[in-house]
Design an enzyme around this catalytic site. Structure first.
Site, short mmCIF file in Angstrom:
data_model
loop_
_atom_site.label_atom_id
_atom_site.label_comp_id
_atom_site.label_asym_id
_atom_site.label_seq_id
_atom_site.Cartn_x
_atom_site.Cartn_y
_atom_site.Cartn_z
N GLY A 58 0.81 -1.22 0.00
CA GLY A 58 0.00 0.00 0.00
C GLY A 58 0.83 1.26 0.00
O GLY A 58 1.14 1.81 1.07
N THR A 59 1.19 1.71 -1.17
CA THR A 59 1.98 2.93 -1.31
C THR A 59 2.04 3.30 -2.78
O THR A 59 1.59 2.54 -3.64
CB THR A 59 3.40 2.75 -0.75
OG1 THR A 59 4.07 3.99 -0.73
CG2 THR A 59 4.18 1.78 -1.62
N THR A 60 2.62 4.43 -3.08
CA THR A 60 2.90 4.83 -4.46
C THR A 60 4.29 5.45 -4.49
O THR A 60 4.53 6.46 -3.82
CB THR A 60 1.87 5.84 -4.99
OG1 THR A 60 0.55 5.30 -4.89
CG2 THR A 60 2.16 6.17 -6.45
#
Length: 274
Positions: free
Chosen positions: A12-14
């Site tokens: 869960g990240t960018t």
């Protein structure tokens, strides 16, 4: 390999890295989540493992150190001490982290320690490629839940370089840009459309910063695991420059205060009688 029945690792990240004329621009969101709970809204997901001086000032080696077998020598060179005293160009490299926060923090700390140890003992400068291959070895040999991007300015090739390394340790050099994390799937089309096509000149630093910031903001709009603020760094032969960008939809300057709801006209709650 992930054992059968093991929990799925959250990415869960960018994270995003793009090349520009003088180096690379890296960016990431700042949300850290544990399952459905946001544990940190302002986390730092970009760790620098290779810098101009590692935060320390190394003095030139002494006469005893120059005679040591640990320091490489060249036959017939009478100017070794002068050569060591001249500052040599160095690379600047960071690791953009996605995966388990604990595993990626351990990975970045271990790599930084190894590179610092090599610099102090052997008085040599590592490159971005050295960082990428060292990261690959860690992910190959340790059971770490991490998928990272190594990016920075390489003093040997004299340009910005981007490597992506997945959880299994597969290393690939990205000629133009690299993107990872749960939010990356939402912005692939935007990147393909707006990044300069083959044969076109690379972006300037300002254009690259605006491009990375906009792309991560778009991912934050769609991906529930990405959020907070956009942290970016512009890296060139002079080092790094930090840039912090707040998403426009959260900025007070973009809020229409006349449209904000006021509670002054609402009637107070009535107390129920016994």
């Amino acid at each position: 390999a992930v054992p059968a029945g093991a929990d799925e690792v959250s990415m869960g990240t960018t994270i995003l890295a793009v090349r520009y004329r003088d180096g690379v621009v890296v960016g990431a969101d700042s949300r850290t989540s544990a399952s459905g709970y946001v544990s940190n809204r302002y986390a730092t997901k970009i760790s620098f493992v290779l810098e101009q001086d590692f935060g320390i000032n190394l003095s030139p080696p002494s006469e005893i150190q120059l005679k040591s077998s640990l320091l490489p020598h060249r036959d017939g060179n009478d100017d070794e001490e002068e050569e060591h005293a001249i500052p040599k160009p160095t690379s600047t490299c960071c690791i953009c982290r996605s995966g388990s926060a604990a595993d990626t923090q351990y990975l970045a700390d271990a790599i930084r320690h190894q590179l610092l140890r090599q610099k102090v003992l052997h008085y040599t400068s590592s490159s971005v490629s050295d960082v990428a291959h060292l990261t690959k070895n860690y992910l190959n040999n340790d059971s770490l839940s991490a998928s990272v991007i190594c990016a920075g300015y390489d003093h040997i090739q004299e340009k910005g370089i981007i490597y992506s390394i997945d959880m299994g340790g597969t290393l690939m050099e990205q000629p133009e840009w690299g993107c990872n994390g749960s939010g990356s799937g939402y912005i692939m089309g935007y990147i393909d459309e707006h990044y300069p096509k083959e044969g076109e000149p690379l972006m300037t630093e300002d254009e690259a910063v605006a491009f990375v910031g906009k792309a991560i903001e778009l991912a934050m709009d769609r991906d529930g695991s990405s959020g907070g603020v956009v942290r970016m760094y512009a890296i060139d032969r002079h080092g790094k420059k930090s840039i912090l960008r707040s998403p426009e939809k959260y900025s007070f300057s973009s809020v229409n205060r006349d449209a904000m709801a006021s509670l002054s006209k609402f009637a107070p709650a009535k107390r129920s009688s016994m």
